[in-house]
Design an enzyme around this catalytic site. Structure first.
Site, PDB file in Angstrom:
ATOM      1  N   HIS A 166      63.331 -65.522  17.214  1.00  0.00           N
ATOM      2  CA  HIS A 166      64.067 -66.672  17.417  1.00  0.00           C
ATOM      3  C   HIS A 166      65.088 -65.564  19.000  1.00  0.00           C
ATOM      4  O   HIS A 166      65.569 -66.172  19.486  1.00  0.00           O
ATOM      5  CB  HIS A 166      64.969 -67.447  16.769  1.00  0.00           C
ATOM      6  N   PHE A 196      70.598 -69.070   8.821  1.00  0.00           N
ATOM      7  CA  PHE A 196      71.374 -70.069   9.173  1.00  0.00           C
ATOM      8  C   PHE A 196      71.309 -69.915  10.818  1.00  0.00           C
ATOM      9  O   PHE A 196      71.541 -68.938  11.611  1.00  0.00           O
ATOM     10  CB  PHE A 196      73.141 -69.397   8.909  1.00  0.00           C
ATOM     11  N   GLU A 197      70.673 -71.472  11.066  1.00  0.00           N
ATOM     12  CA  GLU A 197      70.361 -71.854  12.853  1.00  0.00           C
ATOM     13  C   GLU A 197      71.470 -73.198  13.095  1.00  0.00           C
ATOM     14  O   GLU A 197      71.093 -73.966  11.977  1.00  0.00           O
ATOM     15  CB  GLU A 197      69.669 -71.774  13.252  1.00  0.00           C
ATOM     16  N   ILE A 198      71.853 -73.430  13.717  1.00  0.00           N
ATOM     17  CA  ILE A 198      72.463 -74.659  14.183  1.00  0.00           C
ATOM     18  C   ILE A 198      72.029 -74.845  15.931  1.00  0.00           C
ATOM     19  O   ILE A 198      72.565 -73.958  16.847  1.00  0.00           O
ATOM     20  CB  ILE A 198      73.618 -74.956  14.024  1.00  0.00           C
ATOM     21  N   TYR A 256      71.880 -72.340  21.057  1.00  0.00           N
ATOM     22  CA  TYR A 256      71.678 -71.456  19.931  1.00  0.00           C
ATOM     23  C   TYR A 256      72.863 -70.549  18.699  1.00  0.00           C
ATOM     24  O   TYR A 256      74.140 -70.341  19.899  1.00  0.00           O
ATOM     25  CB  TYR A 256      70.346 -69.946  20.264  1.00  0.00           C
TER      26      TYR A 256
END
Ligand SMILES: Nc1nc2c(ncn2[C@@H]2O[C@H](COP(=O)(O)OP(=O)(O)O)[C@@H](O)[C@H]2O)c(=O)[nH]1
Ligand SMILES: [Mg+2]
Length: 367
Positions: free
Chosen positions: A303, A266-268, A209
């Site tokens: 999350h 924003f999440e990668i 994450y």
């Protein structure tokens, strides 16, 4: 054997099994890891989903949840990400919406990337407020938030969106073939060239994450979330990772939540984590409490709490070299990262160590 001896034996057996169960409970927390990251094999494509058209090689996609009315902000965000990263890597885009995208939307979006673009409809049952939600209680909750001047207080679609991003997006048929995703929202900005493939970075470094901005949640949107999380932890200690990031979430070993979370616009990250048994049972448990509607639980704290508890902290990653803005906050890299990325932001204009930021708490875990 008389009755009282049988009775005493029975009590002793019950007592011993209770003590045993209690000891196991004590032993299990923090000794097992719920999710282990990425083997190289899992990184390859397993279906005929659209492939990257540039130098990207990861099993990954750029995910954009949007409404038709978001078009101008969508175009602006795409231009940023294409310019700073994707024009070279050519990762496919997936757009999702609970209503069909209009032809105008699709035509306009398709002009912004030479990579493959798919448009998906969200199944109604993954989006709308479920029937079992007590509407009277939900209305009461919204009214209370409105009176407290909370943003999106009485907004039901916003709650649908938070619940969808928490528990459904990664199940969508268009996302099923992919493992990694990069979440994109309207009107975001990227300030620096991304000079490497962040998906490769996650894989090669066994990360799950990635985030850029972290700060405090508005408590009034999640009054009972932490109590619910504690309830889940007590029921499922087997899902709590050893070496987890509880110290990022709590200043007293888990008694109370300090409201820190990763800003999820924003999440990668690795969707297989959301698809894991740990996260699935966590989401189902939260969902069953109705807090997405009775309160306004956001996908960011949901999350973040899951990633911090069910993953070893070494599987989290602060993309400090990615310059990013979503109003009203931004992260701007500094030093070599700023130079390498030819960033256009001011290094001093960054949330990192501002009083609202949780980055110091995050970094302290690794010192
Ligand atoms: N399809 C669809 N997307 C939505 C809806 N509400 C929000 N979104 C998307 O969900 C994301 C978050 O919404 P946004 O308005 O940016 O919320 P904020 O960043 O928390 O202020 C964005 O990508 C929006 O385009 C909705 O009702 N339908
Ligand atoms: Mg947004």
């Amino acid at each position: 054997m008389n009755v009282s001896v049988v009775g005493r034996k029975k009590y002793l057996t019950i007592l011993l099994s209770l003590v045993g169960a209690f000891c196991i409970r004590l032993l299990i927390p923090f000794t097992s890891s719920a999710f282990s990251s990425t083997s190289d094999q899992d990184f390859s494509y397993n279906t005929n989903a659209p492939l990257p058209t540039g130098k990207g090689t990861a099993n990954a996609t750029l995910v954009f949840l949007a409404r038709n009315s978001d078009l101008s902000g969508v175009i602006s965000s795409m231009q940023h990400l294409e310019e700073k990263f994707n024009k070279e890597y050519g990762y496919p885009w997936v757009f999702l919406n609970e209503e069909p995208f209009s032809d105008d939307f699709k035509t306009a979006v398709q002009k912004e990337s030479s990579a493959p673009i798919s448009f998906g409809l969200i199944p109604s049952e993954d989006w709308y407020q479920p029937d079992w939600i007590d509407e009277e209680r939900a209305t009461e909750g919204r009214d209370k938030m409105k009176a407290a001047n909370i943003i999106y207080a009485d907004n039901v679609p916003y709650r649908n969106m938070c619940r969808f991003n928490s528990g459904f997006f990664y199940k969508h048929p268009l996302l099923q073939p992919y493992r990694y995703y990069w979440r994109v929202e309207p009107d975001i900005k990227y300030f620096c060239d991304v000079t490497y493939d962040p998906f490769d970075y996650l894989r090669d470094n066994k990360k799950t994450y990635g985030f850029t901005i972290s700060f405090y949640e508005w408590e009034k949107t999640i009054p009972t979330l932490w109590a619910t999380v504690k309830e889940f932890m007590a029921l499922h200690p087997e899902h709590i990772a050893s070496e987890n990031a509880m110290n990022y979430l709590s200043d007293n070993g888990g008694d109370t939540y300090n409201l820190c979370h990763f800003w999820s616009n924003f999440e990668i990250a690795d969707m297989d984590f959301w698809r894991s048994e740990a996260y699935t049972s966590f989401f189902d448990f939260l969902d069953s409490k109705g807090g997405f509607y009775y309160e306004r639980w956001g996908d960011a704290p949901v999350h973040s709490i899951a990633a911090a508890l069910f993953l070893p902290k070494s599987q989290l990653h602060f993309f400090r070299d990615i310059g990013y803005r979503h109003e009203p906050f931004q992260h701007c890299p500094k030093g070599d990262d700023w130079v390498r990325g030819m960033c256009t932001c001011n290094s001093y204009d960054t949330l990192d160590y501002a009083p609202q930021s949780c980055i110091s708490r995050y970094e302290k875990m690794f010192q």
